[in-house]
Design an enzyme around this catalytic site. Structure first.
Site, PDB file in Angstrom:
ATOM      1  N   GLY A  45      16.277  68.640 -93.551  1.00  0.00           N
ATOM      2  CA  GLY A  45      16.351  69.602 -92.440  1.00  0.00           C
ATOM      3  C   GLY A  45      16.416  71.017 -92.994  1.00  0.00           C
ATOM      4  N   SER A  48      14.811  74.808 -91.290  1.00  0.00           N
ATOM      5  CA  SER A  48      15.259  75.533 -90.091  1.00  0.00           C
ATOM      6  C   SER A  48      16.785  75.648 -90.082  1.00  0.00           C
ATOM      7  CB  SER A  48      14.786  74.735 -88.857  1.00  0.00           C
ATOM      8  OG  SER A  48      15.320  75.252 -87.671  1.00  0.00           O
ATOM      9  N   GLY A  49      17.286  76.604 -89.341  1.00  0.00           N
ATOM     10  CA  GLY A  49      18.712  76.703 -89.022  1.00  0.00           C
ATOM     11  C   GLY A  49      19.665  76.605 -90.202  1.00  0.00           C
ATOM     12  N   ARG A  70      10.033  67.111 -91.414  1.00  0.00           N
ATOM     13  CA  ARG A  70       8.782  66.424 -91.043  1.00  0.00           C
ATOM     14  C   ARG A  70       7.575  67.354 -91.104  1.00  0.00           C
ATOM     15  NH1 ARG A  70      10.890  64.627 -85.333  1.00  0.00           N
ATOM     16  NH2 ARG A  70      11.659  66.735 -85.645  1.00  0.00           N
ATOM     17  N   LYS A  74       6.120  74.182 -91.130  1.00  0.00           N
ATOM     18  CA  LYS A  74       7.458  74.798 -91.055  1.00  0.00           C
ATOM     19  C   LYS A  74       8.109  74.844 -92.437  1.00  0.00           C
ATOM     20  CE  LYS A  74      10.475  73.407 -87.899  1.00  0.00           C
ATOM     21  NZ  LYS A  74      11.050  72.431 -86.924  1.00  0.00           N
ATOM     22  N   ASP A  96       9.708  61.850 -92.634  1.00  0.00           N
ATOM     23  CA  ASP A  96      10.620  61.625 -91.510  1.00  0.00           C
ATOM     24  C   ASP A  96      11.756  60.734 -92.029  1.00  0.00           C
ATOM     25  OD1 ASP A  96      11.867  60.614 -89.158  1.00  0.00           O
ATOM     26  OD2 ASP A  96      10.029  60.976 -88.021  1.00  0.00           O
ATOM     27  N   SER A 173      28.004  66.754 -90.231  1.00  0.00           N
ATOM     28  CA  SER A 173      28.464  66.216 -88.953  1.00  0.00           C
ATOM     29  C   SER A 173      28.482  67.355 -87.947  1.00  0.00           C
ATOM     30  CB  SER A 173      29.841  65.569 -89.131  1.00  0.00           C
ATOM     31  OG  SER A 173      30.271  64.992 -87.929  1.00  0.00           O
ATOM     32  N   TYR A 187      25.158  61.871 -79.141  1.00  0.00           N
ATOM     33  CA  TYR A 187      25.283  62.783 -80.294  1.00  0.00           C
ATOM     34  C   TYR A 187      26.641  62.589 -80.968  1.00  0.00           C
ATOM     35  CZ  TYR A 187      25.268  67.166 -82.949  1.00  0.00           C
ATOM     36  OH  TYR A 187      25.324  68.097 -83.955  1.00  0.00           O
ATOM     37  N   LYS A 191      27.516  61.304 -84.808  1.00  0.00           N
ATOM     38  CA  LYS A 191      28.266  62.126 -85.767  1.00  0.00           C
ATOM     39  C   LYS A 191      29.609  61.480 -86.136  1.00  0.00           C
ATOM     40  CE  LYS A 191      25.230  65.459 -86.216  1.00  0.00           C
ATOM     41  NZ  LYS A 191      24.547  65.717 -87.478  1.00  0.00           N
TER      42      LYS A 191
HETATM   43  N1  LIG Z   1      23.324  74.266 -84.380  1.00  0.00           N
HETATM   44  C1  LIG Z   1      24.484  73.771 -83.988  1.00  0.00           C
HETATM   45  O1  LIG Z   1      25.104  74.242 -83.013  1.00  0.00           O
HETATM   46  C2  LIG Z   1      25.117  72.647 -84.767  1.00  0.00           C
HETATM   47  C3  LIG Z   1      26.491  72.406 -84.598  1.00  0.00           C
HETATM   48  C4  LIG Z   1      27.084  71.366 -85.302  1.00  0.00           C
HETATM   49  C5  LIG Z   1      26.337  70.586 -86.154  1.00  0.00           C
HETATM   50  N2  LIG Z   1      25.000  70.815 -86.291  1.00  0.00           N
HETATM   51  C6  LIG Z   1      24.238  69.939 -87.184  1.00  0.00           C
HETATM   52  O2  LIG Z   1      23.663  70.716 -88.212  1.00  0.00           O
HETATM   53  C7  LIG Z   1      22.422  70.138 -88.616  1.00  0.00           C
HETATM   54  C8  LIG Z   1      21.319  71.186 -88.561  1.00  0.00           C
HETATM   55  O3  LIG Z   1      21.224  71.664 -87.244  1.00  0.00           O
HETATM   56  P1  LIG Z   1      20.382  72.971 -86.874  1.00  0.00           P
HETATM   57  O4  LIG Z   1      21.012  73.540 -85.668  1.00  0.00           O
HETATM   58  O5  LIG Z   1      20.184  73.798 -88.077  1.00  0.00           O
HETATM   59  O6  LIG Z   1      19.009  72.247 -86.428  1.00  0.00           O
HETATM   60  P2  LIG Z   1      17.497  72.802 -86.329  1.00  0.00           P
HETATM   61  O7  LIG Z   1      17.428  74.263 -86.366  1.00  0.00           O
HETATM   62  O8  LIG Z   1      16.903  72.084 -85.154  1.00  0.00           O
HETATM   63  O9  LIG Z   1      16.866  72.176 -87.658  1.00  0.00           O
HETATM   64  C9  LIG Z   1      16.779  70.774 -87.786  1.00  0.00           C
HETATM   65  C10 LIG Z   1      16.095  70.453 -89.097  1.00  0.00           C
HETATM   66  O10 LIG Z   1      16.033  69.019 -89.230  1.00  0.00           O
HETATM   67  C11 LIG Z   1      14.659  68.627 -89.440  1.00  0.00           C
HETATM   68  N3  LIG Z   1      14.460  67.302 -88.846  1.00  0.00           N
HETATM   69  C12 LIG Z   1      14.635  66.942 -87.550  1.00  0.00           C
HETATM   70  N4  LIG Z   1      14.329  65.658 -87.383  1.00  0.00           N
HETATM   71  C13 LIG Z   1      13.975  65.182 -88.603  1.00  0.00           C
HETATM   72  C14 LIG Z   1      13.539  63.908 -89.069  1.00  0.00           C
HETATM   73  N5  LIG Z   1      13.402  62.867 -88.234  1.00  0.00           N
HETATM   74  N6  LIG Z   1      13.256  63.767 -90.384  1.00  0.00           N
HETATM   75  C15 LIG Z   1      13.375  64.813 -91.242  1.00  0.00           C
HETATM   76  N7  LIG Z   1      13.782  66.046 -90.854  1.00  0.00           N
HETATM   77  C16 LIG Z   1      14.067  66.217 -89.548  1.00  0.00           C
HETATM   78  C17 LIG Z   1      13.846  69.721 -88.743  1.00  0.00           C
HETATM   79  O11 LIG Z   1      12.505  69.847 -89.214  1.00  0.00           O
HETATM   80  P3  LIG Z   1      11.289  69.031 -88.543  1.00  0.00           P
HETATM   81  O12 LIG Z   1      11.431  69.152 -87.055  1.00  0.00           O
HETATM   82  O13 LIG Z   1      10.048  69.656 -89.097  1.00  0.00           O
HETATM   83  O14 LIG Z   1      11.447  67.624 -89.011  1.00  0.00           O
HETATM   84  C18 LIG Z   1      14.652  70.951 -89.149  1.00  0.00           C
HETATM   85  O15 LIG Z   1      14.349  71.316 -90.473  1.00  0.00           O
HETATM   86  C19 LIG Z   1      22.197  68.943 -87.695  1.00  0.00           C
HETATM   87  O16 LIG Z   1      22.633  67.759 -88.321  1.00  0.00           O
HETATM   88  C20 LIG Z   1      23.078  69.236 -86.508  1.00  0.00           C
HETATM   89  O17 LIG Z   1      23.488  68.059 -85.831  1.00  0.00           O
HETATM   90  C21 LIG Z   1      24.379  71.830 -85.631  1.00  0.00           C
END
Ligand SMILES: NC(=O)c1ccc[n+]([C@@H]2O[C@H](COP(=O)([O-])OP(=O)(O)OC[C@H]3O[C@@H](n4cnc5c(N)ncnc54)[C@H](OP(=O)(O)O)[C@@H]3O)[C@@H](O)[C@H]2O)c1
Length: 324
Positions: A45, A48-49, A70, A74, A96, A173, A187, A191
């Site tokens: 992942g 992004s983010g 994936r 990106k 993936d 998590s 979700y 987690k």
């Molecule tokens: N943002 C929040 O508020 C928050 C809070 C608590 C925890 N988290 C956790 O932090 C982590 C990152 O979140 P984020 O907010 O940074 O998410 P994000 O911006 O949506 O980024 C998600 C990343 O995961 C990749 N991804 C998604 N599905 C995938 C798959 N099946 N196989 C391989 N890669 C995959 C995406 O790329 P592709 O789509 O190209 O695969 C992207 O690089 C997650 O585990 C999330 O649950 C987030």
């Protein structure tokens, strides 16, 4: 001791000091440092983010970074953005996490991993009653089973590594993995599942000098969060507002600091710290100070937790009373 003041002073010093001494003797696993300079940090992942911010931070700190996601376009954009901000090239892998064979191929090609960060995640909020089962399975598959795939693919080479210094497996998590939140049944389940995986796995790999970190971010400003927000039930917003929102860079810094210091539980803000102490349970703790706080604050934080529950159930009751 005739003077009661002296007696109380004695108690005030001796009780905490004895507790600190006891904790120093019994804490397992022992404290550890995980160096990342010139070592291979593999982040899923990472396009992004939070993952992209982590990759940038790790590169800045001298790690050799690989990112996996994936979408190859990106990934290439992320590679360019890291190059622009750090001057450093990272390697990219498109796969993936639900596809074990593709993942194994990517991980074998990437070579020996010193720090594996399982950060990929998807979050589709909604009340379970109206949520499609496909969405439930999607979240469990990517967030939980995907981490099993990653660890199964990377662990054999990590165990047989030439560099015998401590290495790490970190799992991303969420605070929704510490406390169940309205609108997050699937979700939260995915987690919470990571916690069971992490606690058991730590016991299995400690003999190989591999250390697990479990990271618990609050709401974090990322592209994924912006998408999620479009569908979030209002009650989820009310309940999740108990802990503030953070920037991805700040979460990444806290996460990397936690991984490097071998912390099992990594919280990212003050509310997260309180939540971690309140939910410490039987999880491993390497820090004597943190263990001390957990023991001393257990009762008072349970009361605070019950107040939170009261507040959340009041909000839910008001919501139903309004007929929404
Ligand atoms: N943002 C929040 O508020 C928050 C809070 C608590 C925890 N988290 C956790 O932090 C982590 C990152 O979140 P984020 O907010 O940074 O998410 P994000 O911006 O949506 O980024 C998600 C990343 O995961 C990749 N991804 C998604 N599905 C995938 C798959 N099946 N196989 C391989 N890669 C995959 C995406 O790329 P592709 O789509 O190209 O695969 C992207 O690089 C997650 O585990 C999330 O649950 C987030």
């Amino acid at each position: 001791m005739a003077n009661p003041n002296l007696f109380f002073l004695f108690l005030l010093l001796v009780v905490p000091l004895s507790l600190l001494l006891l904790l120093t003797l019994i804490l397992r696993p022992r404290p550890v440092k995980i160096p990342i300079k010139n070592r291979h940090v593999f982040i899923t992942g990472g396009s992004s983010g939070i993952g992209l911010a982590l990759a940038t931070q790790a590169a800045l700190q001298g790690a050799k970074v690989s990112i996996l996601a994936r979408n190859l376009n990106k990934l290439e954009e992320a590679k360019q953005s890291i190059k622009l901000s750090t001057g450093i090239d990272v390697r990219v892998f498109a796969a993936d996490v639900r596809d074990f064979d593709a993942l194994k191929k990517a991980i074998d090609e990437a070579g020996e991993i010193d720090v594996l960060v399982c950060n990929q995640g998807v979050f589709v909020p909604g009340e379970l009653e109206t949520q499609e089962l496909e969405e439930v399975k999607f979240m469990l598959d990517v967030n939980l089973v995907g981490c099993f795939h990653l660890i199964k693919a990377a662990l054999p080479a990590m165990k047989n590594r030439r560099d015998r210094r401590p290495c790490s497996i970190a799992l991303m998590s969420s605070q929704a993995g510490q406390v169940g939140i309205y609108g997050y049944t699937a979700y939260s389940a995915s987690k919470f599942g990571l916690r069971g995986l992490a606690e058991a796995l730590q016991q299995e790999v400690i003999g190989e000098n591999i250390h697990i970190s479990l990271i618990f971010p609050p709401d974090t400003e990322t592209p994924g969060f912006a998408e999620e927000n479009k569908r979030r039930p209002q009650l989820t917003n009310i309940i999740a507002a108990s802990s503030g929102t953070m920037k991805a860079n700040d979460v990444a810094k806290k996460a990397l600091q936690g991984i490097k210091s071998g912390s099992f539980i990594v919280s990212c803000n003050f509310e997260g710290f309180l939540l971690s102490v309140a939910t410490a349970g039987l999880s491993p703790q390497r820090s004597v100070m943190m263990a001390f706080i957990e023991v001393v604050a257990a009762g008072i934080l349970r009361i605070a937790g019950l107040f939170f529950q009261w507040n959340w159930y009041e909000s839910i009751a008001k919501w139903h009373a309004k007929g929404k």
